[in-house]
Write a protein that holds these residues in place. Structure first.
Motif, mmCIF file in Angstrom:
data_model
loop_
_atom_site.group_PDB
_atom_site.id
_atom_site.type_symbol
_atom_site.label_atom_id
_atom_site.label_comp_id
_atom_site.label_asym_id
_atom_site.label_seq_id
_atom_site.Cartn_x
_atom_site.Cartn_y
_atom_site.Cartn_z
ATOM 1 N N GLN A 197 1.050 -1.252 0.081
ATOM 2 C CA GLN A 197 -0.026 0.077 -0.088
ATOM 3 C C GLN A 197 0.941 1.347 0.152
ATOM 4 N N LEU A 198 2.188 1.108 0.618
ATOM 5 C CA LEU A 198 2.960 2.260 0.480
ATOM 6 C C LEU A 198 4.018 2.239 -0.633
ATOM 7 N N TRP A 199 4.420 1.340 -0.974
ATOM 8 C CA TRP A 199 5.379 1.456 -2.004
ATOM 9 C C TRP A 199 4.722 1.294 -3.389
ATOM 10 N N ASP A 200 4.486 2.543 -3.730
ATOM 11 C CA ASP A 200 4.110 2.376 -5.197
ATOM 12 C C ASP A 200 4.480 3.823 -5.861
ATOM 13 N N ALA A 201 3.949 3.953 -7.063
ATOM 14 C CA ALA A 201 4.542 5.016 -7.885
ATOM 15 C C ALA A 201 4.134 6.488 -7.424
ATOM 16 N N LYS A 202 2.969 6.656 -6.707
ATOM 17 C CA LYS A 202 2.727 7.837 -5.959
ATOM 18 C C LYS A 202 3.454 8.239 -4.874
ATOM 19 N N SER A 203 4.225 7.214 -4.357
ATOM 20 C CA SER A 203 4.872 7.670 -2.913
ATOM 21 C C SER A 203 6.332 7.528 -3.037
ATOM 22 N N ILE A 204 6.838 6.818 -4.218
ATOM 23 C CA ILE A 204 8.168 6.680 -4.286
ATOM 24 C C ILE A 204 8.675 7.241 -5.479
ATOM 25 N N ASP A 205 9.635 8.282 -5.590
ATOM 26 C CA ASP A 205 10.035 8.605 -6.809
ATOM 27 C C ASP A 205 11.076 7.802 -7.457
ATOM 28 N N HIS A 206 11.882 7.251 -6.740
ATOM 29 C CA HIS A 206 13.077 6.160 -7.388
ATOM 30 C C HIS A 206 13.523 5.474 -6.363
ATOM 31 N N VAL A 207 14.341 4.508 -6.657
ATOM 32 C CA VAL A 207 14.969 3.609 -5.863
ATOM 33 C C VAL A 207 16.510 3.578 -6.328
ATOM 34 N N GLN A 208 17.191 4.033 -5.439
ATOM 35 C CA GLN A 208 18.919 3.938 -5.723
ATOM 36 C C GLN A 208 19.620 3.047 -4.944
ATOM 37 N N ILE A 209 20.324 2.020 -5.810
ATOM 38 C CA ILE A 209 21.087 0.985 -4.954
ATOM 39 C C ILE A 209 22.312 1.247 -5.149
ATOM 40 N N SER A 210 23.347 1.044 -4.110
ATOM 41 C CA SER A 210 24.651 1.382 -4.064
ATOM 42 C C SER A 210 25.494 0.092 -3.627
ATOM 43 N N ILE A 211 26.259 -0.276 -4.642
ATOM 44 C CA ILE A 211 26.818 -1.572 -4.381
ATOM 45 C C ILE A 211 28.592 -1.349 -4.025
ATOM 46 N N SER A 212 28.820 -1.327 -2.738
ATOM 47 C CA SER A 212 30.340 -0.766 -2.541
ATOM 48 C C SER A 212 31.193 -2.099 -2.772
ATOM 49 N N GLU A 213 32.165 -1.597 -3.491
ATOM 50 C CA GLU A 213 33.293 -2.716 -3.483
ATOM 51 C C GLU A 213 34.356 -2.301 -2.987
ATOM 52 N N THR A 214 35.121 -3.776 -2.416
ATOM 53 C CA THR A 214 36.278 -3.700 -1.651
ATOM 54 C C THR A 214 37.684 -3.769 -2.853
ATOM 55 N N VAL A 215 37.364 -3.873 -3.907
ATOM 56 C CA VAL A 215 38.368 -3.960 -5.012
ATOM 57 C C VAL A 215 38.445 -2.497 -5.736
ATOM 58 N N GLY A 216 39.836 -2.115 -5.728
ATOM 59 C CA GLY A 216 39.948 -0.893 -6.609
ATOM 60 C C GLY A 216 40.344 -1.128 -8.323
ATOM 61 N N LEU A 217 40.649 -0.124 -8.746
ATOM 62 C CA LEU A 217 40.779 -0.121 -10.243
ATOM 63 C C LEU A 217 41.904 -1.077 -10.655
ATOM 64 N N GLU A 218 43.066 -1.076 -9.673
ATOM 65 C CA GLU A 218 44.120 -2.024 -10.015
ATOM 66 C C GLU A 218 44.503 -2.295 -11.336
ATOM 67 N N GLY A 219 44.960 -1.212 -12.101
ATOM 68 C CA GLY A 219 45.467 -1.459 -13.253
ATOM 69 C C GLY A 219 44.249 -1.604 -14.491
ATOM 70 N N ARG A 220 43.013 -1.402 -13.975
ATOM 71 C CA ARG A 220 41.832 -1.426 -15.272
ATOM 72 C C ARG A 220 41.304 -0.143 -15.270
ATOM 73 N N ALA A 221 42.007 0.841 -15.090
ATOM 74 C CA ALA A 221 41.461 2.329 -15.445
ATOM 75 C C ALA A 221 41.131 2.485 -16.813
ATOM 76 N N GLU A 222 41.773 1.913 -17.725
ATOM 77 C CA GLU A 222 41.284 1.917 -19.162
ATOM 78 C C GLU A 222 39.745 1.451 -19.319
ATOM 79 N N PHE A 223 39.724 0.316 -18.807
ATOM 80 C CA PHE A 223 38.375 -0.343 -18.976
ATOM 81 C C PHE A 223 37.158 0.741 -18.424
ATOM 82 N N TYR A 224 37.399 1.123 -17.325
ATOM 83 C CA TYR A 224 36.504 1.987 -16.854
ATOM 84 C C TYR A 224 36.311 3.401 -17.413
#
Length: 224
Positions: A197-224
């Motif tokens: 009843q609460l989680w619908d398009a009228k009540s929620i603008d958007h959902v943002q999901i952040s996935i934190s990683e413990t691994v850095g670029l480690e030589g993959r900067a070109e890919f990113y």
């Protein structure tokens, strides 16, 4: 009974191969899900990488497997499945012919081509596979990482690989999707009367999901 097969890892000396793919194949071997006689054919950028590949894989297993997962006796058997090959993915030269010769030793096997490489060279890799007549009715293609950098490039990549592989033979894996998190949200939303009843398009603008990683670029900067 599991069939013997060949898996070709393009980008066999990359971070993805060492961190994820090889440990996963090792675990499959320990669980009797990787039949003896199967071959893990890893593309290497030069002769030195080919010569030291077994040592590199052993070091990667020690680093990325869980504690006490590494077994010396199992490793002695597993390393016999490794077939490193010098291949310049961008250049269809004699090294590609060597790869073709190796694969054609068992022409009727299932062949899994795993593209652990940047999406910018997915197309050229598939093109060379086709040119060398390595795509058979028993071939499978696995494309890893984000497919392109936006909707347009993703569409182009899909169109290009479709020139060489049937859609039923293509497997797409994207480990940035946060799939489990999204599925958990959907289960919570649609199985709970209060949230329904609460989680619908009228009540929620958007959902943002952040996935934190413990691994850095480690030589993959070109890919990113």
């Amino acid at each position: 009974m599991l069939q013997v097969f060949d898996i070709v890892i393009f980008g066999g000396t990359g971070d993805l191969a060492y961190r994820k793919l090889v440990p996963a194949l090792y675990r499959a071997f320990r669980e009797d899900k990787l039949p003896l006689g199967s071959r893990i054919i890893a593309s290497c950028i030069d002769a030195d990488a080919v010569a030291g590949y077994s040592d590199s894989v052993c070091a990667a297993l020690h680093e990325y497997l869980l504690e006490d997962e590494f077994c010396a006796d199992a490793w002695l058997q597993f390393q016999n499945l490794l077939y490193p090959q010098r291949v310049d993915i961008k250049v269809c030269d004699d090294a590609w012919q060597d790869l073709a010769t190796l694969l054609d030793e068992h022409h009727d096997r299932v062949r899994v081509f795993y593209l652990a490489i940047p999406p910018s060279i997915f197309s050229v890799c598939c093109q060379h596979l086709s040119k060398m007549n390595l795509v058979t009715a028993h071939s499978r293609l696995v494309v890893e990482k984000p497919l392109g950098y936006n909707e347009y490039t993703a569409g182009r990549i899909n169109d290009e690989i479709a020139k060489y592989f049937d859609e039923s033979s293509i497997y797409r894996i994207d480990h940035y999707l946060g799939k489990e998190t999204v599925q958990n949200l959907m289960a919570l939303r649609f199985t709970n009367v209060i949230f329904e009843q609460l989680w619908d398009a009228k009540s929620i603008d958007h959902v943002q999901i952040s996935i934190s990683e413990t691994v850095g670029l480690e030589g993959r900067a070109e890919f990113y």
